[in-house]
Structure formats: structure tokens, C-alpha cells
Design an enzyme around this catalytic site. Structure first.
Site, PDB file in Angstrom:
ATOM      1  N   SER A 119      43.924  25.643  35.079  1.00  9.40           N
ATOM      2  CA  SER A 119      45.364  25.971  35.117  1.00  9.40           C
ATOM      3  C   SER A 119      45.741  26.379  36.534  1.00  9.40           C
ATOM      4  O   SER A 119      46.392  25.633  37.248  1.00  9.40           O
ATOM      5  CB  SER A 119      45.703  27.065  34.101  1.00  9.40           C
ATOM      6  OG  SER A 119      45.667  26.528  32.800  1.00  9.40           O
ATOM      7  N   GLY A 121      43.241  27.668  38.755  1.00  7.69           N
ATOM      8  CA  GLY A 121      42.054  27.489  39.597  1.00  7.69           C
ATOM      9  C   GLY A 121      41.482  28.766  40.197  1.00  7.69           C
ATOM     10  O   GLY A 121      40.705  28.714  41.144  1.00  7.69           O
ATOM     11  N   TYR A 485      37.074  38.536  35.873  1.00 10.33           N
ATOM     12  CA  TYR A 485      36.384  38.671  37.163  1.00 10.33           C
ATOM     13  C   TYR A 485      34.997  38.062  36.975  1.00 10.33           C
ATOM     14  O   TYR A 485      33.978  38.734  37.082  1.00 10.33           O
ATOM     15  CB  TYR A 485      36.291  40.129  37.593  1.00 10.33           C
ATOM     16  CG  TYR A 485      37.616  40.759  37.951  1.00 10.33           C
ATOM     17  CD1 TYR A 485      38.720  39.965  38.278  1.00 10.33           C
ATOM     18  CD2 TYR A 485      37.780  42.139  37.987  1.00 10.33           C
ATOM     19  CE1 TYR A 485      39.937  40.536  38.612  1.00 10.33           C
ATOM     20  CE2 TYR A 485      38.999  42.710  38.329  1.00 10.33           C
ATOM     21  CZ  TYR A 485      40.072  41.907  38.634  1.00 10.33           C
ATOM     22  OH  TYR A 485      41.277  42.474  38.964  1.00 10.33           O
TER      23      TYR A 485
HETATM   24  P1  FDA Z   1      41.362  28.740  36.214  1.00 13.98           P
HETATM   25  O1  FDA Z   1      42.228  27.554  36.108  1.00 13.98           O
HETATM   26  O2  FDA Z   1      40.269  28.700  37.213  1.00 13.98           O
HETATM   27  O3  FDA Z   1      40.798  29.084  34.779  1.00 13.98           O
HETATM   28  C1  FDA Z   1      39.939  30.177  34.526  1.00 13.98           C
HETATM   29  C2  FDA Z   1      39.136  29.895  33.252  1.00 13.98           C
HETATM   30  O4  FDA Z   1      40.006  29.656  32.163  1.00 13.98           O
HETATM   31  C3  FDA Z   1      38.262  28.637  33.348  1.00 13.98           C
HETATM   32  O5  FDA Z   1      37.124  28.820  32.556  1.00 13.98           O
HETATM   33  C4  FDA Z   1      39.146  27.565  32.755  1.00 13.98           C
HETATM   34  O6  FDA Z   1      38.430  26.441  32.273  1.00 13.98           O
HETATM   35  C5  FDA Z   1      39.846  28.323  31.653  1.00 13.98           C
HETATM   36  N1  FDA Z   1      41.182  27.781  31.398  1.00 13.98           N
HETATM   37  C6  FDA Z   1      42.181  27.676  32.297  1.00 13.98           C
HETATM   38  N2  FDA Z   1      43.253  27.144  31.715  1.00 13.98           N
HETATM   39  C7  FDA Z   1      42.945  26.904  30.429  1.00 13.98           C
HETATM   40  C8  FDA Z   1      43.662  26.355  29.334  1.00 13.98           C
HETATM   41  N3  FDA Z   1      44.921  25.950  29.466  1.00 13.98           N
HETATM   42  N4  FDA Z   1      43.033  26.224  28.145  1.00 13.98           N
HETATM   43  C9  FDA Z   1      41.739  26.624  28.015  1.00 13.98           C
HETATM   44  N5  FDA Z   1      41.017  27.175  29.017  1.00 13.98           N
HETATM   45  C10 FDA Z   1      41.613  27.308  30.217  1.00 13.98           C
HETATM   46  N6  FDA Z   1      43.140  39.137  37.006  1.00 13.98           N
HETATM   47  C11 FDA Z   1      43.852  40.128  36.442  1.00 13.98           C
HETATM   48  O7  FDA Z   1      43.696  40.399  35.253  1.00 13.98           O
HETATM   49  N7  FDA Z   1      44.778  40.821  37.184  1.00 13.98           N
HETATM   50  C12 FDA Z   1      45.004  40.549  38.493  1.00 13.98           C
HETATM   51  O8  FDA Z   1      45.853  41.179  39.125  1.00 13.98           O
HETATM   52  C13 FDA Z   1      44.242  39.502  39.101  1.00 13.98           C
HETATM   53  N8  FDA Z   1      44.428  39.183  40.413  1.00 13.98           N
HETATM   54  C14 FDA Z   1      43.744  38.106  40.961  1.00 13.98           C
HETATM   55  C15 FDA Z   1      43.991  37.717  42.282  1.00 13.98           C
HETATM   56  C16 FDA Z   1      43.309  36.646  42.837  1.00 13.98           C
HETATM   57  C17 FDA Z   1      43.592  36.246  44.260  1.00 13.98           C
HETATM   58  C18 FDA Z   1      42.352  35.950  42.066  1.00 13.98           C
HETATM   59  C19 FDA Z   1      41.577  34.806  42.663  1.00 13.98           C
HETATM   60  C20 FDA Z   1      42.126  36.310  40.743  1.00 13.98           C
HETATM   61  C21 FDA Z   1      42.811  37.392  40.176  1.00 13.98           C
HETATM   62  N9  FDA Z   1      42.605  37.765  38.851  1.00 13.98           N
HETATM   63  C22 FDA Z   1      43.317  38.801  38.315  1.00 13.98           C
HETATM   64  C23 FDA Z   1      41.647  37.036  38.019  1.00 13.98           C
HETATM   65  C24 FDA Z   1      42.349  35.974  37.185  1.00 13.98           C
HETATM   66  O9  FDA Z   1      43.043  36.590  36.128  1.00 13.98           O
HETATM   67  C25 FDA Z   1      41.307  35.019  36.588  1.00 13.98           C
HETATM   68  O10 FDA Z   1      40.600  34.386  37.609  1.00 13.98           O
HETATM   69  C26 FDA Z   1      41.971  33.988  35.661  1.00 13.98           C
HETATM   70  O11 FDA Z   1      41.011  33.443  34.815  1.00 13.98           O
HETATM   71  C27 FDA Z   1      42.647  32.905  36.473  1.00 13.98           C
HETATM   72  O12 FDA Z   1      43.321  31.998  35.686  1.00 13.98           O
HETATM   73  P2  FDA Z   1      43.643  30.564  36.302  1.00 13.98           P
HETATM   74  O13 FDA Z   1      44.316  29.762  35.270  1.00 13.98           O
HETATM   75  O14 FDA Z   1      44.289  30.730  37.624  1.00 13.98           O
HETATM   76  O15 FDA Z   1      42.162  30.042  36.607  1.00 13.98           O
END
Ligand code: FDA
Length: 543
Positions: A119, A121, A485
Site C-alpha cells: 500500500s 511501502g 515496527y
Molecule cells: P506496506 O505497503 O509496506 O505494508 C506493510 C505490510 O502490510 C506488508 O506486510 C504488506 O504486505 C501489508 N499490506 C499492505 N497493504 C495491504 C493490503 N491492502 N492488504 C493486505 N496487506 C497489506 N506506525 C505507527 O503506528 N505510527 C506512526 O506514527 C508511524 N510512523 C512511521 C513513519 C515512517 C517514516 C515509517 C517508515 C513507518 C511508520 N510507522 C508508523 C510504521 C507503519 O505504520 C508501518 O510500516 C505500516 O505497516 C506501513 O503501512 P504501508 O501500507 O505504508 O506499508
């Protein structure tokens, strides 16, 4: 009432389990006779099964496309996972709708190619875009609609939207509604909500996952399910258990929460020479117990080094109060006079401006910056801990020297207070178990810009040393960790489809405590062949 409904739900789940086992046996025999296929077969399958008016050519990137690299790297948020040796996807699919997700899942199963769903990344270990097996990325970037219903205080948001987009569109409709989710605007809704998701409103309203009312998910069989049709077990699992184990979550219905027209923010920075250690020690008693309208996190950074001298550690008390400073100042004077907060430290602003403040933008910056999806990235390694007993002052002092080591030049420790609403929600209400009794969560981060494995090893070793040092002062049995995390140091699954429950429990209980067992049960029912898998996905029971 509660007992009988939970029994009915378990009986239904058992029935589903036996049906699934039968389907599993059929499917498995089919998979055995299917020989290894290439991604060309997968692409052909997609072409064959796509609807005529929705050709897939527009949503497919392969290494031979000139835009493949940018499609891959635009959402890589940790350069540790964009080296020449990082395994790359055979195909990136960016669906425009549900049917294209269903087709992708069907063809990936048929041709035995793994799917990683991405989603935003932000996965700390890159699990949404890296896999040791041949894989495709199902990138949700085109699925980011947001519709806000101000009358009912709800919204539907698609998984590919970012938190910044969500906050922007809520503010566009109302300045007195908000949503309790994370601080960084580029985070994707899909990963964030499914792993819990917290931000500055967590003491008042809990996690993002605590405020999800419904969801749309496509399961391994390609069925499009909502809360009612997926049932309460699966709906429970995707609110904190990590979505990647259970299906593709397309969208979420969320409850919007009231926020005052004016909030107050402050950041007070104290160095060691200004009693930072003592104040931080005191913070552990105050921050989780103070009025839940007040959230005070602490950001610890070092300056100077053993080599160059001038060493100090700074604790920045970074805060939001859901009200005006006329109320905040007496509250702080009564409960936390050690910080010495004065009126000049405080700024009143709208809640949406406070989002920009916490993200590091200047006050008065246009809200449009929330729509910006780009993020400057480095390599980093992170870990998390939960604190259940106050860390003694001398143990805090023992942390400081690690900030002065060469590898720690860009390192930070962030402490987030719990308490308030977080303590009222039971440990089993969602898979996220870190509730009553938690003083706060620690996040350790180290960044670097040097390339190469030597640099990575050096910084990761530093992080592991710090984590070892902290062991006596944080939760144990299990040593709790936050799934959002992600940390593969705490254990991972075997490559391929099978990992024993015992092995997975090592990391599973750290993220989920006793809820891990229920997650395994749900996984066994909904994905018995373990199609949706990664290094830390929930394993199904094997029979
Ligand atoms: P990404 O796309 O990488 O997905 C993360 C995981 O979820 C993967 O295993 C993926 O396969 C799965 N996934 C994604 N989309 C899916 C879908 N539609 N269906 C099924 N599975 C799916 N956390 C927090 O709680 N509070 C905060 O303030 C922050 N701040 C923060 C800042 C920065 C700079 C980073 C890099 C990270 C954070 N985080 C955070 C952590 C963040 O919540 C965590 O990394 C999430 O999983 C990110 O979601 P994304 O969709 O961006 O990641």
C-alpha cells in the site's frame, strides 16, 4: 450471552474449517500436478482473464518496461532494500479495481508465483516489495478513494491512500473531526490499519484499528467480503494482526473522532545538563496517567561523539493537548512542573495544523503538503520495546554512551506514552495486545547513508547491542514488540509454505501475546495453503 455467542462463532468456525480442509485437499492435489511456471504464463493468464473493457497492459510493469524501476522504487521507503542484490518482482500489478485483484490472485495461484501486497511501502523490513521466492507486487497505488460522511462521522478509505490524504480530506470537510492514526503523512492505510496504527490521539481514542467499523477484503479464493460476509473472526484478525496473512484489504470504513477547533502543541528540549535524565525518569510516571487529552512523547537524540567531544543527549518533549493553553498550563504546572512549561513554549492551532507540526512542517504551511507522496529515504534499522515498569535513572544513564558511538550519528529513540483509552481496551479485543499496564512504547532507530553490506552490518550490530542492553528494563516473557515496527531479528518463518507453530510463536507471541493462537486459527480457516505468506506471516496449522 457473551459465552454463547462466542461458542456459536467457534462452532461456525470449526464447520468452516472442515469445509476448507476439503477444498484445501482438492486444491493441493491440483497444485502438485502443476509444474513450475514462469511469469510469462502468469501474464498470459492475466491477459486471458481480464475483462475486455479493462485491458491489463495499462497496469502491468515488467523489468523490460522503462517505467518498471520507478514503479518499484517510488514506494521503497528504506534503501537497505533497493540494492542491486535485492530480489526484484517479476511483475508489478497496479489494479484499478476489485476484478483485477481477483484476476491477479487467481493467476498467481495457478502459476505458483507469490504475491506481495503493497500500500504505502513503509514496511520496516521491506516485506511488501521484497521476497526470497519468485513474486509479483500487487501495488494498491491506484486504489485510494476517500469518501467522508460528515453527518455520520464515518469515512470509507481505500488501502492505497496515504494518511496525509486521509487527514487532508477529513479537514476539507470538517475542522472538528479527526482520526487517530500515525504521524508520517506518506504511510499507506493498508499496512498501517492492519497492523494497529497509532498517532498523537492514541491516549484519547486508541489505535486506528480500534476505530475500524467495516472492511472490504478479497480472500485467497477471490471472494469479495465485507465485515458481515467475512465474519467476526477474520474481521478481528485484520485489525492489528497484519493484513498480509489473510487477503487483500481493499478498503476500510472508519469512525471519525471529534477534535476541538483549537489544540495546543509544544516541544521542550532538555539536555543532560538541564536534568534531562531526571525529567525523563519522572515522565514515565506522569505521561501515561495524566489527562488523556494530553499526549507527550519524548524524542531522544545524541550530539557529539567520543572522537570529537562536546557530547550530550537531548530529550525533546513533543506534545499535543486537545484544548487551549489556558487549561494546559495549570495542568502541566500541577502534574509535571519538572518540565517547566511556559506560555511561550505553546502554540495554539487547528488539529490538522498539528498534523503538519508533528510531521515537521512550519506552522502556516499549506495543507496541500499532506498530498505529497514523496519521502526522502535512507537506509535504516528499527526495533521496538514496551515498558511496563519505570526504567530506573541509572539504567537511562546507561543508554547515553551508545548515542556517542560512531555508528549512532543518526540515531533516535522515541518514547510514546500509553494509558488513557489504550488501557480500557482489552488485550483480546483486537490482535494488538499491548494495553493496560503499559507505560509506553520505545522505538529505536538508526539511519545511515553509506552503501554496502559492511555499513549495514555495522549499524545493525549497534542496534542489536542497544536492544540487548535494554532487555532487563522492558517487558519480558514475552518481550513485546509492535508489528508495524517490523523486526525480523525476533524470528521469522522458513522459506516456503511450512513453519511450525512453535517456531512462529517465538515472534508471534511478541507481537500478539495470547492472540497469536486465535490468529493461527483464523489463518487456518481462511488461507489453509498459506498462499498469503511472508517472513512473519501467521502460519496455518498443518494437518
Ligand atoms: P506496506 O505497503 O509496506 O505494508 C506493510 C505490510 O502490510 C506488508 O506486510 C504488506 O504486505 C501489508 N499490506 C499492505 N497493504 C495491504 C493490503 N491492502 N492488504 C493486505 N496487506 C497489506 N506506525 C505507527 O503506528 N505510527 C506512526 O506514527 C508511524 N510512523 C512511521 C513513519 C515512517 C517514516 C515509517 C517508515 C513507518 C511508520 N510507522 C508508523 C510504521 C507503519 O505504520 C508501518 O510500516 C505500516 O505497516 C506501513 O503501512 P504501508 O501500507 O505504508 O506499508
Amino acid at each position: 450471552m457473551k459465552l454463547s455467542s462466542s461458542f456459536n462463532s467457534q462452532a461456525q468456525t470449526k464447520m468452516k474449517l472442515s469445509n476448507y480442509l476439503f477444498v484445501f485437499a482438492l486444491l493441493f492435489s491440483f497444485l502438485l500436478v502443476t509444474s513450475a511456471h514462469t511469469h510469462e504464463d502468469f501474464l498470459q493468464c492475466l491477459t486471458l482473464h481480464s475483462e475486455k473493457d479493462k485491458p491489463i497492459s495499462n497496469i502491468i510493469y515488467t523489468p523490460s518496461n522503462s517505467s518498471y524501476s520507478s514503479a518499484l522504487n517510488s514506494y521503497v521507503r528504506n534503501t537497505r532494500f533497493s540494492t542491486p542484490s535485492t530480489p526484484k518482482p517479476r511483475v508489478i500489478v497496479t489494479p484499478l479495481g476489485v476484478s483485477q485483484i481477483q484476476e491477479t490472485l487467481y493467476c498467481a495461484q495457478k502459476h505458483r508465483i507469490q504475491v506481495r501486497v503493497r500500500s504505502g511501502g513503509h514496511d520496516y523490513e521491506g516485506l511488501s516489495f521484497v521476497s526470497p521466492e519468485p513474486f509479483v507486487i500487487l501495488d494498491m497505488i491506484n486504489l485510494r478513494n476517500i469518501s467522508i460522511d460528515v453527518e455520520n462521522n464515518t469515512a470509507w478509505v481505500q488501502s492505497g491512500a496515504t494518511l496525509g490524504e486521509l487527514y487532508y480530506w477529513i479537514a476539507n470537510k470538517s475542522r472538528t473531526l479527526g482520526f487517530p492514526a500515525g504521524v508520517c503523512q506518506t504511510i499507506g492505510v493498508g499496512g498501517h490499519f492492519s497492523g494497529g496504527g497509532y498517532g498523537t490521539l492514541l491516549r484519547k481514542y486508541g489505535l486506528a484499528a480500534d476505530n475500524v467499523l467495516d472492511a472490504h477484503l478479497i480472500d485467497v479464493k477471490g471472494r469479495f467480503l465485507n465485515r458481515k460476509s467475512m465474519g467476526e473472526d477474520l474481521f478481528w484478525a485484520i485489525r492489528g494482526g497484519g493484513g498480509a496473512s489473510f487477503g487483500v484489504i481493499v478498503s476500510w470504513k472508519i469512525k471519525l473522532v471529534p477534535v476541538p477547533a483549537n489544540v495546543t502543541v509544544f516541544t521542550v528540549r532538555k539536555g543532560l545538563e538541564q536534568n534531562a535524565t531526571k525529567i525523563l525518569h519522572r515522565w514515565q510516571y506522569v505521561a501515561p496517567n495524566i489527562d488523556r487529552d494530553l499526549f507527550i512523547r519524548v524524542i531522544l537524540t545524541g550530539s557529539g561523539s567520543v572522537q570529537y567531544g562536546n557530547r550530550s543527549v537531548h530529550a525533546s518533549f513533543n506534545s499535543i493537548y486537545l484544548g487551549g493553553k489556558d487549561k494546559l498550563l495549570p495542568l502541566m504546572q500541577k502534574s509535571f512542573p519538572e518540565l517547566g512549561l511556559v506560555s511561550e513554549d505553546c502554540t495554539e492551532m487547528s488539529w490538522i495544523q498539528s498534523i503538519l507540526y508533528f510531521t515537521g512542517f512550519q506552522n502556516g504551511q499549506s495543507l496541500e503538503v499532506l498530498l505529497n507522496r514523496s519521502l526522502t529515504v535512507n537506509s535504516y534499522k528499527a526495533k521496538s520495546d514496551y515498558v511496563r515498569q519505570p526504567i530506573p535513572e541509572d539504567a537511562l544513564e546507561g543508554i547515553w554512551p551508545s548515542f556517542f558511538e560512531e555508528e549512532a550519528q543518526s540515531s533516535v529513540i522515541i518514547l510514546n506514552p500509553y494509558g488513557g483509552r489504550m488501557s480500557e481496551i482489552s488485550e483480546s479485543a483486537t490482535p494488538f495486545p499491548h494495553r493496560a499496564g503499559v507505560i509506553g512504547k520505545i522505538q529505536y532507530l538508526v539511519y545511515w547513508s553509506e552503501e554496502g553490506t559492511a555499513a549495514t552490518k555495522k549499524h545493525v550490530r549497534w542496534m542489536r547491542r542497544l536492544y540487548t542492553y535494554m532487555a532487563p528494563y522492558v517487558s519480558n516473557s514475552p518481550r513485546e514488540a509492535y508489528i508495524n515496527y517490523r523486526d525480523l531479528d525476533i524470528g521469522k518463518n522458513n522459506k516456503g509454505r511450512r513453519t511450525s507453530l512453535r517456531q512462529a510463536s517465538i515472534w508471534g507471541t511478541k507481537y500478539f501475546k495470547n492472540n497469536f493462537k486465535r490468529l493461527v486459527f483464523v489463518k487456518t480457516v481462511f488461507d489453509p495453503t498459506n498462499f498469503f505468506r511472508n517472513e512473519q506471516s501467521i502460519p496455518p496449522l498443518s494437518f
